[in-house]
Write an enzyme that holds these catalytic residues in place. Sequence first.
Site, short mmCIF file in Angstrom:
data_model
loop_
_atom_site.label_atom_id
_atom_site.label_comp_id
_atom_site.label_asym_id
_atom_site.label_seq_id
_atom_site.Cartn_x
_atom_site.Cartn_y
_atom_site.Cartn_z
N GLN A 74 0.87 -1.17 0.00
CA GLN A 74 0.00 0.00 0.00
C GLN A 74 0.91 1.23 0.00
OE1 GLN A 74 -2.65 0.22 3.36
NE2 GLN A 74 -3.82 1.91 2.51
N HIS A 99 -7.49 2.77 -0.57
CA HIS A 99 -7.84 3.00 -1.97
C HIS A 99 -8.13 1.68 -2.66
CE1 HIS A 99 -3.42 2.84 -1.67
NE2 HIS A 99 -3.38 2.38 -2.91
N HIS A 116 -8.29 -0.15 -6.25
CA HIS A 116 -7.81 -0.11 -7.62
C HIS A 116 -8.87 -0.72 -8.53
CE1 HIS A 116 -3.44 0.47 -6.62
NE2 HIS A 116 -3.83 -0.09 -5.49
N VAL A 144 0.43 4.39 -0.54
CA VAL A 144 -0.10 5.56 0.16
C VAL A 144 -0.99 5.03 1.28
CG1 VAL A 144 -1.51 7.65 -0.02
CG2 VAL A 144 -0.01 6.98 -1.92
#
Length: 138
Positions: free
Chosen positions: A91, A97, A99, A93
């Site tokens: 990960q 999130h 994808h 960041v």
Amino acid sequence: MADCLFCSIIAGSTPAHIVLDTPEVVGFLDVRPVFKGHTLLVPREHIPTLVELPDELSVPLFGAARSVAAAVRTAYSAQGSFVAVNNVVSQSVPHLHVHVVPRTKGDGLRGFFWPRTKYADDAEAAQYATTLRDTLSS
């Protein structure tokens, strides 16, 4: 969160090619896409991983993932998509999130090996973003 790249994108401080903007979720093109049109969906609220995602944001986030997964087929003539979430390991960041990667049979993606590509320039990325954004809004 001040030092989070995705929070900076959400705040408009860091430029990104936005494809989805809702009260709970923002979607934008990955700057290092597996395939062109690779989209990241993030909750507006800074949430580090899936484990911390509150129940009330599950439906908006994964509903957005479902919508984008459908839209990439139309927008990019993809046969399907790859949808994934990394938690801590891989990960890059530390902001949750999802994808959504457009896929076509024979595209070369094998297992969890994610080769990266680049857009030719900012104009090409902007065109990909516009195409997906228009597909999502139709």
